[in-house]
Enzyme design. Sequence first.
Site, short mmCIF file in Angstrom:
data_model
loop_
_atom_site.label_atom_id
_atom_site.label_comp_id
_atom_site.label_asym_id
_atom_site.label_seq_id
_atom_site.Cartn_x
_atom_site.Cartn_y
_atom_site.Cartn_z
N ARG A 51 4.88 6.68 -0.37
CA ARG A 51 3.75 5.74 -0.31
C ARG A 51 2.94 5.91 -1.58
NH1 ARG A 51 -0.17 2.68 -0.10
NH2 ARG A 51 -1.07 1.79 1.80
N GLU A 59 0.76 -6.73 3.91
CA GLU A 59 1.87 -6.30 4.75
C GLU A 59 2.94 -7.39 4.89
OE1 GLU A 59 2.25 -3.27 5.93
OE2 GLU A 59 0.34 -2.67 5.02
N ARG A 103 5.29 10.76 5.10
CA ARG A 103 5.69 10.13 3.84
C ARG A 103 5.16 10.94 2.66
NH1 ARG A 103 3.33 4.16 4.90
NH2 ARG A 103 1.48 5.48 5.14
#
Length: 249
Positions: A51, A59, A103
């Site tokens: 990320r 999104e 992440r």
Amino acid sequence: MIVRLFSLLFLTLFSFSLFASCPHVGWDQTVTLKEINDGDTVTLENGRLVRFIGINTPEINHRHKSRSEPYALEAKELLQRYIRAGDKLHLVFDKSKTDKYGRLLAYVYSKTGRNLALLQLQSGLAAHWVIGKNDRFWQCFQTAEKQARLRRKGIWSDFKPLAAANLKESDKGYVYISGRVSDLKEERGALRFKLDRKLEVIIHPSQLKVFKKNNVNFLLHDKLLLTGKLFFTRGQAKLTLYHPAQILP
């Protein structure tokens, strides 16, 4: 009483060139790209998600792409012009290397050394966010976002902040709000003020240290453009500031 926190934040921000780039740094890790997920997330060859630190892009609805947020597909397509599967990527880490989803959190660079988060901001396809303590490049990121916003590029094409004086409960959530500082005071180590006597803004003692470190100054009647998560308590509009990046130049 009125609290002064040394010199103006805005003088610091305007010291940057209109076309400033982020400082050059050494890579912490070089990895191989497997897939571009969206404008701010990629998958590495080993399956690990990365990320991008410091930005948030619209999104993508992966099941129904036509229902994606505006400019979401454009943000992904921008990355596709600079990186592709099999490419080497360079990662630079900040204070926190992972998020709650497992992440990797990193500033991601193309094999030629292009800062991809900065590219998204310059193109108007991302908003600048500081999450937690990862703020290594916040000032140059904010400068890039400002220029895209002034040019009304991408997500900023119809930008219109909420007026603090006219807030209502249906406005709650992550928003941008403008207004003038009123009722400025310090209580128990926290700084509190209002915008247009309507929005209550608070900086808690632990976060206030960050503002002092960055030489932020708040003055009565100053006009501010703030961003953050708006919420209401017993009808009172409230916003918490935790980092100077929430004050937009």
